[in-house]
Scaffold this motif. Sequence first.
Motif, short mmCIF file in Angstrom:
data_model
loop_
_atom_site.label_atom_id
_atom_site.label_comp_id
_atom_site.label_asym_id
_atom_site.label_seq_id
_atom_site.Cartn_x
_atom_site.Cartn_y
_atom_site.Cartn_z
N THR A 88 2.22 -22.14 31.42
CA THR A 88 1.65 -22.50 32.71
C THR A 88 2.76 -22.95 33.64
O THR A 88 3.65 -23.69 33.25
N ILE A 89 2.71 -22.47 34.88
CA ILE A 89 3.69 -22.87 35.89
C ILE A 89 2.95 -23.33 37.15
O ILE A 89 1.77 -23.01 37.35
N VAL A 90 3.65 -24.06 38.00
CA VAL A 90 3.05 -24.55 39.23
C VAL A 90 4.14 -24.77 40.27
O VAL A 90 5.30 -25.04 39.93
N ARG A 91 3.77 -24.61 41.54
CA ARG A 91 4.68 -24.94 42.64
C ARG A 91 4.33 -26.32 43.14
O ARG A 91 3.16 -26.66 43.32
N LEU A 92 5.36 -27.14 43.42
CA LEU A 92 5.15 -28.52 43.83
C LEU A 92 5.45 -28.77 45.29
O LEU A 92 5.06 -29.82 45.82
N ALA A 93 6.15 -27.87 45.96
CA ALA A 93 6.55 -28.15 47.34
C ALA A 93 6.87 -26.86 48.09
O ALA A 93 7.19 -25.83 47.49
N ASP A 94 6.74 -26.95 49.41
CA ASP A 94 7.23 -25.92 50.32
C ASP A 94 8.38 -26.51 51.11
O ASP A 94 8.49 -27.74 51.26
N LEU A 95 9.23 -25.65 51.65
CA LEU A 95 10.32 -26.14 52.49
C LEU A 95 9.75 -26.84 53.72
O LEU A 95 8.75 -26.38 54.30
N PRO A 96 10.37 -27.95 54.14
CA PRO A 96 9.87 -28.65 55.33
C PRO A 96 10.14 -27.85 56.59
O PRO A 96 10.93 -26.91 56.60
N GLN A 97 9.45 -28.25 57.66
CA GLN A 97 9.68 -27.61 58.95
C GLN A 97 11.11 -27.91 59.42
O GLN A 97 11.72 -28.89 59.02
N ALA A 98 11.62 -27.07 60.29
CA ALA A 98 13.01 -27.21 60.73
C ALA A 98 13.26 -28.55 61.40
O ALA A 98 14.33 -29.14 61.25
N ASP A 99 12.27 -29.09 62.12
CA ASP A 99 12.49 -30.35 62.81
C ASP A 99 12.49 -31.55 61.89
O ASP A 99 12.82 -32.66 62.29
N ALA A 100 12.11 -31.32 60.59
CA ALA A 100 12.10 -32.42 59.64
C ALA A 100 13.39 -32.49 58.83
O ALA A 100 13.62 -33.42 58.09
N VAL A 101 14.24 -31.48 58.98
CA VAL A 101 15.47 -31.44 58.20
C VAL A 101 16.48 -32.44 58.74
O VAL A 101 16.58 -32.67 59.94
#
Length: 379
Positions: A88-101
Amino acid sequence: MTKNEKKPASQKADEPKPASAANEAQMFGPDREESEMRPSDGEGDLMDFDDLDADEDRFADHESRLHAMMRARLGRPIRYRTSAGEKTIVRLADLPQADAVDGSSDRERRSTMRAQRNQLIEFFALAGPSDHHQIDELAADLFAQHMLLGPAIEHIRSSSQLALNRGASWFAFHPLLIASPPGLGKTSFVRSLAAASGLPVIYIDCSLEKTVTSITSSDSVFGTSRASALISGLAEHKVANILVVLDEIDKLTDVSRNASATPSENLIGLVQRETAKVYRDSHLQMTVDLSYLNFIFLANDLSRIAAPLRDRVKIVQLDPPTARQIADIAAQEVERRGLDPGLVPTLRRAAAMGKIRSLRKLHKLLDAAQATKSRPLLN
């Protein structure tokens, strides 16, 4: 073919030549040359067919994982079959928006944070015992080694069984807080649990922490900001349901400005599934699903732990071991370690006289006896 010679009419100028056996060997590597596929006249050639079968299994496993990754959505575990069984696998996050970097002018800092973010958007395994029988075996093994922690073992067994009944295909249990006097073997127990479950551990000694930021992270605007131990552990091990052990949680302090008098209340967002699922990491400025973490808190004094945190975990409070319990464990350990049975009456008398009041001291004595046994004799 010379410069003035013409190509046969049957072969167009731009048409590639048919692949010869030698060309095929170059395409697929030297291990696939036709000369190595001759009829077997010795046992050693069978290894080539075994290697081919292993390659086919690896390719099939890789293809199965790719299909699972294509179907996976954020926070939605995906199961797939491999030659070694289901995973079993899972994704935990997406890349943040550019203004949050992070907009820091420190190039090295930005590069490090970018690498950490990229690690968190990868796929994570959900591992550990995945059926009722495996969990029962795990509980039996733990009880054989840590009989005084029976109530904690039973909570892990029943809670993880309930998680399976609700659809989990991985090892998961409700957050656990074990409170007992020092020397009962709590730290040794979590090491045994990690070994039995096959899960990695994030271990934090809270008595050494002066703020909670090593656990919860701090805002990236601060020059001393670093990724939390939880985020670093996830990125290192690539396991979403890792064991998180916060030892001496009752000794956690926070000397920072405007700190809470009971800093353990800052951990509520981590143990509550609804908030852990959308946990905002201040350092990386991104949302990470931490709801799969398995938390175990170890303490000596419950009164020093924030009441809201106590309300959200299963509390197992243990009394100091009796002299008889220490003697019984001593006899069991002597047999398990292969020591001289003559030690048992001596240890029983010492426990009855109050000379051995904790498992920590008992194990120190047994370790010394074992070291003496293994020491080579001098001529």
